[in-house]
Design a protein around this motif. Structure first.
Motif, PDB file in Angstrom:
ATOM      1  N   UNK A 247       0.821  -1.217   0.000  1.00 57.38           N
ATOM      2  CA  UNK A 247       0.000   0.000   0.000  1.00 57.38           C
ATOM      3  C   UNK A 247       0.850   1.259   0.000  1.00 57.38           C
ATOM      4  N   UNK A 248       2.013   1.150   0.603  1.00 56.34           N
ATOM      5  CA  UNK A 248       2.907   2.305   0.673  1.00 56.34           C
ATOM      6  C   UNK A 248       4.334   1.841   0.406  1.00 56.34           C
ATOM      7  N   UNK A 249       5.087   2.722  -0.237  1.00 55.42           N
ATOM      8  CA  UNK A 249       6.496   2.427  -0.500  1.00 55.42           C
ATOM      9  C   UNK A 249       7.335   3.595   0.012  1.00 55.42           C
ATOM     10  N   UNK A 250       8.205   3.310   0.952  1.00 53.07           N
ATOM     11  CA  UNK A 250       9.242   4.273   1.311  1.00 53.07           C
ATOM     12  C   UNK A 250      10.480   3.870   0.508  1.00 53.07           C
ATOM     13  N   UNK A 251      10.828   4.694  -0.479  1.00 47.86           N
ATOM     14  CA  UNK A 251      11.935   4.317  -1.371  1.00 47.86           C
ATOM     15  C   UNK A 251      13.210   5.039  -0.925  1.00 47.86           C
ATOM     16  N   UNK A 252      13.983   4.333  -0.107  1.00 48.30           N
ATOM     17  CA  UNK A 252      15.206   4.906   0.462  1.00 48.30           C
ATOM     18  C   UNK A 252      16.466   4.351  -0.186  1.00 48.30           C
ATOM     19  N   UNK A 253      16.320   3.280  -0.991  1.00 51.80           N
ATOM     20  CA  UNK A 253      17.505   2.536  -1.416  1.00 51.80           C
ATOM     21  C   UNK A 253      18.464   3.363  -2.254  1.00 51.80           C
ATOM     22  N   UNK A 254      19.636   3.583  -1.733  1.00 55.03           N
ATOM     23  CA  UNK A 254      20.753   4.204  -2.456  1.00 55.03           C
ATOM     24  C   UNK A 254      21.873   4.445  -1.446  1.00 55.03           C
ATOM     25  N   UNK A 255      23.105   4.084  -1.781  1.00 58.68           N
ATOM     26  CA  UNK A 255      24.177   4.464  -0.867  1.00 58.68           C
ATOM     27  C   UNK A 255      24.195   5.975  -0.721  1.00 58.68           C
ATOM     28  N   UNK A 256      24.316   6.463   0.508  1.00 56.24           N
ATOM     29  CA  UNK A 256      24.148   7.897   0.753  1.00 56.24           C
ATOM     30  C   UNK A 256      25.428   8.564   1.219  1.00 56.24           C
ATOM     31  N   UNK A 257      26.440   7.790   1.515  1.00 57.18           N
ATOM     32  CA  UNK A 257      27.695   8.388   1.955  1.00 57.18           C
ATOM     33  C   UNK A 257      28.658   8.455   0.766  1.00 57.18           C
ATOM     34  N   UNK A 258      29.336   9.606   0.598  1.00 58.60           N
ATOM     35  CA  UNK A 258      30.202   9.755  -0.579  1.00 58.60           C
ATOM     36  C   UNK A 258      31.139   8.581  -0.834  1.00 58.60           C
ATOM     37  N   UNK A 259      31.770   8.032   0.194  1.00 61.28           N
ATOM     38  CA  UNK A 259      32.724   6.955  -0.125  1.00 61.28           C
ATOM     39  C   UNK A 259      32.013   5.747  -0.708  1.00 61.28           C
ATOM     40  N   UNK A 260      30.737   5.551  -0.385  1.00 63.30           N
ATOM     41  CA  UNK A 260      30.020   4.417  -0.976  1.00 63.30           C
ATOM     42  C   UNK A 260      29.394   4.769  -2.329  1.00 63.30           C
ATOM     43  N   UNK A 261      28.796   5.970  -2.436  1.00 65.03           N
ATOM     44  CA  UNK A 261      28.148   6.244  -3.723  1.00 65.03           C
ATOM     45  C   UNK A 261      29.155   6.574  -4.807  1.00 65.03           C
ATOM     46  N   UNK A 262      30.384   6.970  -4.403  1.00 66.25           N
ATOM     47  CA  UNK A 262      31.435   7.205  -5.401  1.00 66.25           C
ATOM     48  C   UNK A 262      32.169   5.922  -5.774  1.00 66.25           C
ATOM     49  N   UNK A 263      31.944   4.851  -5.013  1.00 66.73           N
ATOM     50  CA  UNK A 263      32.691   3.616  -5.243  1.00 66.73           C
ATOM     51  C   UNK A 263      32.423   3.068  -6.643  1.00 66.73           C
ATOM     52  N   UNK A 264      31.152   3.113  -7.049  1.00 64.30           N
ATOM     53  CA  UNK A 264      30.778   2.689  -8.401  1.00 64.30           C
ATOM     54  C   UNK A 264      29.727   3.680  -8.914  1.00 64.30           C
ATOM     55  N   UNK A 265      30.186   4.795  -9.464  1.00 64.81           N
ATOM     56  CA  UNK A 265      29.258   5.865  -9.851  1.00 64.81           C
ATOM     57  C   UNK A 265      28.174   5.403 -10.838  1.00 64.81           C
ATOM     58  N   UNK A 266      28.549   4.499 -11.749  1.00 62.95           N
ATOM     59  CA  UNK A 266      27.550   4.034 -12.719  1.00 62.95           C
ATOM     60  C   UNK A 266      26.441   3.280 -11.986  1.00 62.95           C
ATOM     61  N   UNK A 267      26.834   2.454 -11.017  1.00 64.21           N
ATOM     62  CA  UNK A 267      25.832   1.714 -10.246  1.00 64.21           C
ATOM     63  C   UNK A 267      24.969   2.684  -9.432  1.00 64.21           C
ATOM     64  N   UNK A 268      25.572   3.751  -8.927  1.00 63.16           N
ATOM     65  CA  UNK A 268      24.805   4.738  -8.163  1.00 63.16           C
ATOM     66  C   UNK A 268      23.717   5.367  -9.042  1.00 63.16           C
ATOM     67  N   UNK A 269      24.079   5.682 -10.270  1.00 61.07           N
ATOM     68  CA  UNK A 269      23.066   6.245 -11.177  1.00 61.07           C
ATOM     69  C   UNK A 269      22.002   5.205 -11.504  1.00 61.07           C
ATOM     70  N   UNK A 270      22.434   3.971 -11.746  1.00 54.90           N
ATOM     71  CA  UNK A 270      21.443   2.918 -12.033  1.00 54.90           C
ATOM     72  C   UNK A 270      20.485   2.754 -10.853  1.00 54.90           C
ATOM     73  N   UNK A 271      21.031   2.786  -9.636  1.00 52.15           N
ATOM     74  CA  UNK A 271      20.185   2.629  -8.451  1.00 52.15           C
ATOM     75  C   UNK A 271      19.166   3.761  -8.381  1.00 52.15           C
ATOM     76  N   UNK A 272      19.621   4.974  -8.631  1.00 57.30           N
ATOM     77  CA  UNK A 272      18.711   6.112  -8.551  1.00 57.30           C
ATOM     78  C   UNK A 272      17.694   6.133  -9.687  1.00 57.30           C
ATOM     79  N   UNK A 273      18.134   5.798 -10.874  1.00 51.93           N
ATOM     80  CA  UNK A 273      17.236   5.944 -12.021  1.00 51.93           C
ATOM     81  C   UNK A 273      16.436   4.667 -12.247  1.00 51.93           C
TER      82      UNK A 273
END
Lengths: 365, 365
Positions: A95-121
């Motif tokens: 019924x409800x979705x809280x969509x939080x999934x994405x690494x949020x700390x720079x060292x993690x979201x910069x680790x694989x930038x392409x994957x970070x964009x895929x996760x967000x998009x």
């Protein structure tokens, strides 16, 4: 694609009604939290589980989240944990979705930038596809990073931001060199923030496009720096860094120039804001954060004073794209959600200290 | 997924060498053009086909492109046309990729905003995946729209832009109402520009992330308004609108206030700029456009004078997110590519008029 966590169910949850709809069944909710094994997600789970009419489903790929954060709920009849990466579609009834999934700390979201964009998009596309299919309301945790390195201060929701879409290769090389000199890099790939900033911006665009095109009920929170128990230790965020360093008796490493400011929201306030936004009538985007502003030097002094007055502070190189200032304008959250943060930094830091002591095995003196 | 255009091959193309690589085989190239059946893409095909060492492959879903634009090449042994949507992967062997695929006119890219984002993000991911797999160099046609409604003028590549990530729902409703009053809407969905602007921004981010992460050879052109033969008639772009209206003897509809400016680059200049960028050593982003700046009223007067002095001009409502000013700073293109536009507006418009007369069946007086 999605494997269910084994669980013993003393009492099965009520079977879903074909008329299940947030408008009619508000007291009996199936709630999905993507990224629910993470820092903020797991606190949100705790709060939602307090209401015994809620069934909570967590989908997490454990890139930065951890089952440890949810251990008290594993096996609970109203709780389910799914190992799932949001870049793959998920077919469930909620019924409800809280969509939080994405690494949020720079060292993690910069680790694989392409994957970070895929996760967000692609991740947001998949969650919106699910919301559309089952008629669920969906909340996206966007970020203060959509404002980039802001030219106005504090930032209201109407500000369009100042984001570098491509990062800078020269800065990237300089960063790598200076990082290599001041830290041990351990084969970590250091990228630029744009994957996260632009990824979240386009996630917001997608939310509004689904809203306009398909009538999906959307909620967008732009969340600012949050701290509290269960933050990843050594994830490069300044609060967790300082507390871990103070407990280990190491010097606090303040990134230059030290006058850059951040605002820190205690996690219980953040969770309260997110839940009010989900239950309210406003799509957002709404800033959720604590407008109390501290320089990095001030934060270091506070941590020293509260946790370990005997340690030193040490100035270190900064990343070139580190924003100089970040402070939410929360006028809208106050007006629309009746929300404002309650926990002061000096109250929140000791709660976090307690959790870090346990996890680091540093006993209280 | 991808069906090959039937073709009669009098002489088969040379078989690919396993060592095929742009560095060693520059005189014998397999070149993919995504969106090659479109306006700019088809002119690029014409130019690339002039070099008989080139084999040209076009992938297009024909959403805005047309086989008509390529009819002279269909059946040519060095040419192949594939019906393919870039949101699906494409597995072929090529040395260079010109990635142009995306509807570029607001009425088309706003028609299905979610699809526009998928084309920009998933499409670019697929093209980058292809480039990575086969070691091809890839050029993205980004857009002046990454600058949004710019606050500095003219726009250099270093400007980070002023883009509204979410559009505005209230403005959207106002737009719908005012459009409905002034035009026949014909069940057309009118959305907001953010799907295109943010989609292209994240496409640029992806290009740089693949470059940094995987060493892909990338080129990014930020292209400004372009005009010439083969533009879609009635696609809502101002030059094609005015010429079609002038030829049909209708009043030229100038969007209010009429003082907003655009710069118009003739298509042969654009193609020359793109090819120089692809062959050069600079990744970009590089602005490719004509810095000659005209207000909408000036453009209307010029079209009247050149094509049909007897018609009137009529002011009509504008979309709320129409940028007020757009003019490229081409200092970098001049320095790095030795490129600048050669065709003046007064020379280009008559060439376009000729093409539009043929397609509209309006004989020269």
């Amino acid at each position: 694609m999605a494997t269910s966590e084994k669980q013993s169910s003393p009492k099965p949850p009520p079977s879903p009604s074909p008329l299940r709809n947030s408008k009619f069944f508000q007291s009996n909710m199936r709630i999905l939290i993507s990224g629910g094994a993470g820092f903020i997600g797991s606190h949100l789970v705790d709060k939602l589980m307090e209401n015994e009419k809620n069934e909570v489903i967590v989908a997490d790929n454990y890139f930065t989240g951890s089952k440890d954060n949810l251990k008290k709920w594993i096996g609970h009849p109203r709780f389910e944990l799914i190992r799932h990466d949001v870049t793959e579609p998920l077919l469930i009834e909620v019924d409800q979705i809280y969509h939080l999934a994405c690494p949020a700390s720079p060292i993690f979201y910069k680790y694989n930038p392409v994957k970070t964009i895929k996760t967000n998009v692609i991740g947001t596309l998949n969650m919106l596809g699910l919301a559309k299919r089952v008629g669920a309301r969906i909340l996206l945790t966007s970020t203060s990073e959509v404002y980039g390195d802001p030219l106005i201060h504090p930032q209201p929701e109407s500000y369009w931001g100042n984001v570098n879409p491509i990062g800078s290769f020269i800065h990237f090389i300089i960063t790598c060199v200076s990082f290599s000199l001041s830290y041990k890099v351990d084969a970590m790939i250091i990228g630029v923030r744009s994957c996260y900033d632009e990824g979240k911006r386009v996630a917001e665009t997608l939310m509004f496009d689904y809203h306009r095109q398909h009538g999906i009920e959307i909620r967008i929170a732009r969340i600012f720096n949050t701290y509290g128990p269960r933050m990843n230790i050594d994830d490069g965020r300044v609060v967790s860094n300082f507390i871990a360093q103070a407990l280990r008796g190491e010097a606090l490493t303040v990134q230059k120039p030290g006058t850059q400011t951040r605002s820190f929201c205690y996690v219980s306030d953040m969770v309260d804001g997110l839940m009010r936004l989900m239950e309210g009538d406003e799509t957002g985007p709404i800033n959720i954060g604590n407008p109390g502003e501290f320089t990095m030097v001030e934060l270091a002094e506070t941590v020293k004073e509260l946790i370990n007055p005997s340690i030193e502070t040490k100035m270190v190189e900064n990343t070139p794209d580190d924003p100089r200032q970040r402070k939410p304008d929360i006028t809208k959250a106050k007006e629309v959600l009746g929300w404002e943060p309650k926990v002061k930094l000096r109250e929140g830091l000791p709660l976090m200290e307690e959790d870090f002591r346990l996890r680091l095995g540093v006993p209280k003196k």
